[in-house]
Scaffold this active site. Structure first.
Site, PDB file in Angstrom:
ATOM      1  N   PHE A   1      11.004  19.034  -7.467  1.00  0.00           N
ATOM      2  CA  PHE A   1      12.126  19.356  -6.577  1.00  0.00           C
ATOM      3  C   PHE A   1      12.720  18.103  -5.949  1.00  0.00           C
ATOM      4  CE2 PHE A   1       8.277  19.565  -3.894  1.00  0.00           C
ATOM      5  CZ  PHE A   1       8.614  18.647  -2.909  1.00  0.00           C
TER       6      PHE A   1
ATOM      7  N   CYS B   1       0.826  -1.202   0.000  1.00  0.00           N
ATOM      8  CA  CYS B   1       0.000   0.000   0.000  1.00  0.00           C
ATOM      9  C   CYS B   1       0.860   1.251   0.000  1.00  0.00           C
ATOM     10  CB  CYS B   1      -0.926  -0.010   1.210  1.00  0.00           C
ATOM     11  SG  CYS B   1      -2.393  -1.015   0.941  1.00  0.00           S
TER      12      CYS B   1
ATOM     13  N   HIS C   1      -2.349  18.552  -2.305  1.00  0.00           N
ATOM     14  CA  HIS C   1      -1.032  18.005  -2.650  1.00  0.00           C
ATOM     15  C   HIS C   1       0.073  19.007  -2.361  1.00  0.00           C
ATOM     16  CE1 HIS C   1      -1.147  20.648  -6.047  1.00  0.00           C
ATOM     17  NE2 HIS C   1      -0.145  20.097  -6.677  1.00  0.00           N
TER      18      HIS C   1
ATOM     19  N   LYS D   1      15.713  22.666  -7.467  1.00  0.00           N
ATOM     20  CA  LYS D   1      14.516  22.847  -8.291  1.00  0.00           C
ATOM     21  C   LYS D   1      14.805  22.466  -9.741  1.00  0.00           C
ATOM     22  CE  LYS D   1      11.178  24.497  -7.114  1.00  0.00           C
ATOM     23  NZ  LYS D   1       9.937  23.990  -6.479  1.00  0.00           N
TER      24      LYS D   1
ATOM     25  N   HIS E   1      -0.332  12.364  -7.130  1.00  0.00           N
ATOM     26  CA  HIS E   1      -1.353  13.370  -7.391  1.00  0.00           C
ATOM     27  C   HIS E   1      -1.416  13.543  -8.901  1.00  0.00           C
ATOM     28  CE1 HIS E   1       1.375  16.672  -8.532  1.00  0.00           C
ATOM     29  NE2 HIS E   1       2.183  16.197  -7.608  1.00  0.00           N
TER      30      HIS E   1
ATOM     31  N   GLY F   1       5.319  22.272   1.195  1.00  0.00           N
ATOM     32  CA  GLY F   1       5.144  23.700   1.026  1.00  0.00           C
ATOM     33  C   GLY F   1       6.046  24.172  -0.103  1.00  0.00           C
TER      34      GLY F   1
END
Length: 723
Positions: free
Chosen positions: A487, A408, A652, A722, A596, A629
């Site tokens: 990222f 899972c 997400h 990034k 997502h 974040g």
């Protein structure tokens, strides 16, 4: 009220967890989706909701009999309660019984390099009254599971049960007992049998393996049950220490081992039993029994009295050489050789009889390729409660049926490192990440073996014709980050423990597949003269060839995305271990992975529906998830609460507050430097659109979804790379 019901005057309502008024464009976009005739019950908007293409990013849409190709992804399913799971104690248990345990247990898992290891796991009930399929394997075993549960293919990739085809090769799990009762496991990467207690030891479950000068390291089974390989039953000893221990046991029971006792024992049983033994030894079963018992006794003698054994066999080769030559050249010897060469052996995979050991070896090599194959997949007409395991590090486990399956949901890993170990190393870690993991439009210069071996390439020719020229590019991009909000981050939690977190997807190939199918959907809508409020809401109807083609490509792209993240995480972890552990591999304390931007068939409010989570994460009860974040802000590891009104979903991330272009116009390089203080990252205009000020407050977003998830860990990044 945990959510707000928006006043949109649509046939199906829109429920919002955003706790703020939507702008004009956002309101219209929500209304457009709620107007679609196949929307089920309502549309749910997560706290990070913002403008997207066709549908709002942060929206969860359940539909019946149709799907809008706006996302790519896959869910993970589960198994019926009677499914047997082999544990390292040498026994197999029903998965439903394991779910009732309040403690961890140890299963067999398979690494990215096709090596079987031992790993800790837990089990739980995951879904009630689930739809099922029956997967039949070539060894006669059957596996009953949900249609979406992933099976590990022979190359380490995964495929859902419902998409498995006859002759599909699966990663095998072979085990057996040797003549001494020890459990042997066949390693898929080599085909060699390895003792299970050494697999447990090499998996790090016994601590550091000690070495003894001039002696072998022995693993002793404390309860003398050679098949019980639980760590608490295993103990390292030197060879001499082990022999001395067994001799002490004999000495402690010397009365029963003394010549006097043995003479009395033989005198008592000789008249009645010697004749019985002789008769038994003449039968095939009896011969086998005494031969195996004799072998065990000889091996114990060799181990306990090595010097005496060496003296006893010192001239065996010389004495036996002449006899062996004469025997082989005799009529009897030649007949025996011929009989052995023509003897038939049973294949333990398909039960076929194959002549000669060499023939059996070749049969397995060419017929089975050391794997199991799928015979058929059948849809069942009943439903059952289903269960699954959580295996934090490896995300898969072996079934007694002889194959490996995905566990899972699990992206971020909690490492055994602490904040003080990072001192003075942050910049070096960032530079190494940027050197080894391509970002933006870049791709790998050298394609590693694990990538070229991915079985998904065999299905590439079945994808949409519009991407057939991209196979080479897709291969070179696997293991790369991409751009936008993707990222790689090194984070610290509130206890100063180091976490590794990454966000990436299916790269250019996934985007191109989506674009091709969206174009097809738009053409179909135009031909059918269907009027939509937004052409980006063009859809496929279930049961059509176009729907089937899209669904196939959707699964392929998500498998690509998963493997892409796996390849990157292996490199990422290796880089950090190089700086913090001298390159020594470590075991994660916890692993979490969530998807997502994906669509899947699920059951909600008692109905089978297609759920599209666009910029949202599944948050069923006990599901682990990641809510990052922006660079410079906090991130959260969460556990779902299974909120039915949100279709068991959550946000997400923080969600954009302004577009990329607007962020570049509103912020300066000085703003970026100030807002990313304390984070080792790029601080140039190339990442200005990712400045924290361009995103919503992650604290507010988390507050707005307190009824959707609970916070397990709060993270703060110290290194950010990034795309």
């Amino acid at each position: 009220m945990p959510y707000e019901k928006l006043d949109l005057s649509t046939p199906k309502p829109v429920l919002s967890w955003a706790n703020h008024a939507l702008g004009g464009q956002e309101t219209q976009m929500a209304k457009n989706v709620a107007l679609l005739p196949f929307v089920f019950k309502h549309v749910a908007l997560m706290p990070d909701v913002h403008l997207g293409k066709g549908a709002l990013v942060g929206s969860v849409v359940a539909t019946t009999d149709a799907i809008v190709p706006a996302a790519i992804g896959v869910d993970i399913g589960c198994f019926v309660g009677d499914t047997l799971i082999p544990l390292v104690d040498g026994k197999s248990y029903k998965i439903s019984d394991l779910a009732n345990l309040s403690e961890e247990f140890i299963i067999y898992a398979c690494t990215l390099t096709n090596k079987i290891v031992a790993a800790k796991a837990t089990a739980k009930l995951t879904k009630r009254n689930a739809s099922l399929v029956n997967v039949t394997l070539d060894n006669g075993e059957t596996v009953i599971c949900t249609p979406d549960h992933k099976f590990m293919l022979r190359d380490g990739a995964y495929e859902e049960a419902q998409n498995l085809k006859a002759e599909t090769s699966l990663m095998p799990f072979y085990s057996k007992l040797d003549r001494d009762g020890y459990t042997l496991i066949s390693q898929p990467y080599s085909g060699r049998w390895q003792k299970a207690h050494w697999i447990v030891a090499r998996s790090g479950l016994l601590g550091k393996v000690p070495s003894f000068t001039g002696q072998k390291t022995i693993i002793h089974h404390k309860n003398f049950e050679e098949s019980d390989n639980r760590p608490e039953n295993l103990e390292f000893m030197s060879a001499r220490e082990h022999s001395a221990y067994h001799r002490s046991l004999v000495e402690r029971n010397q009365h029963f081992q003394s010549p006097e006792f043995e003479q009395k024992r033989l005198a008592a049983i000789a008249p009645a039993r010697s004749q019985s033994f002789a008769k038994k030894a003449q039968t095939p079963e009896g011969y086998k029994y005494y031969a195996e018992r004799g072998t065990v006794n000889i091996l114990h003698y060799m181990q306990e009295q090595p010097e005496h054994f060496k003296q006893a066999v010192a001239n065996n080769g010389k004495r036996g050489k002449e006899y062996l030559i004469a025997y082989n050249q005799s009529e009897k010897g030649r007949a025996k050789t011929k009989e052995i060469a023509n003897r038939y052996y049973l294949c333990n995979i398909c039960k076929a009889e194959v002549k000669s050991p060499i023939g059996l070896h070749n049969h397995k090599k060419y017929e089975h390729k050391c794997n199991h194959k799928v015979v058929k997949v059948e849809t069942l007409n009943y439903q059952e409660d289903v269960y699954c395991l959580t295996v934090p590090e490896y995300h898969n486990f072996a079934l007694k049926a002889g194959v490996f399956v995905h566990n899972c949901g699990m992206g971020a890993i909690k490492t055994p490192f602490t904040a003080e170990q990072l001192e003075g190393k942050l910049k070096k870690i960032r530079l190494d990440i940027e050197a080894e993991i391509p970002v933006g439009f870049n791709q790998n210069k050298v394609v590693e073996k694990s990538v070229t071996n991915w079985q998904g390439w065999a299905d590439f020719r079945d994808l949409h014709s519009g991407v057939q020229h991209l196979e080479s590019k897709a291969m070179n991009q696997m293991g790369s980050l991409g751009g936008g909000n993707h990222f790689l981050e090194v984070c610290l939690d509130s206890e100063d423990q180091v976490w590794l977190m990454l966000h990436s997807g299916s790269r250019n190939i996934g985007n191109m597949l989506a674009q091709n199918h969206i174009s097809t959907a738009k053409e179909l809508v135009k031909l059918a003269d269907i009027r939509l409020p937004d052409q980006d809401l063009a859809y496929f109807v279930a049961g059509t060839p176009e729907f089937a083609a899209y669904w196939h490509d959707l699964q392929w792209a998500q498998n690509y995305a998963r493997f892409n993240r796996d390849v990157m995480m292996v490199r990422f972890k290796r880089i950090v271990e190089k700086h913090l552990a001298g390159g020594k591999p470590t075991k994660p304390l916890l692993s979490v992975n969530c998807h997502h931007n994906y669509a899947e068939k699920e059951v909600h409010f008692g109905e089978n529906v297609y759920v599209t989570r666009k910029g949202a994460v599944r948050a069923r009860e006990e599901d682990y998830g990641i809510i990052p974040g922006s660079m410079g802000a906090k991130s959260f590891i969460v556990k779902g609460k299974g909120n039915a009104d949100s279709y068991c979903s959550c946000s997400h991330g923080a969600g954009r507050l302004m577009s990329r272009n607007k962020a570049k116009l509103n912020f300066t390089l000085d703003d970026l430097i100030k807002q990313t203080k304390g984070v080792e990252c790029r601080k140039d205009e190339g990442v200005l659109d990712e400045i924290p000020g361009a995103y919503k407050s992650i604290e507010t977003v988390m507050s707005n979804q307190a009824d959707l998830v609970e916070i397990v860990a709060t993270l703060k990044q110290v290194v950010c790379v990034k795309g």
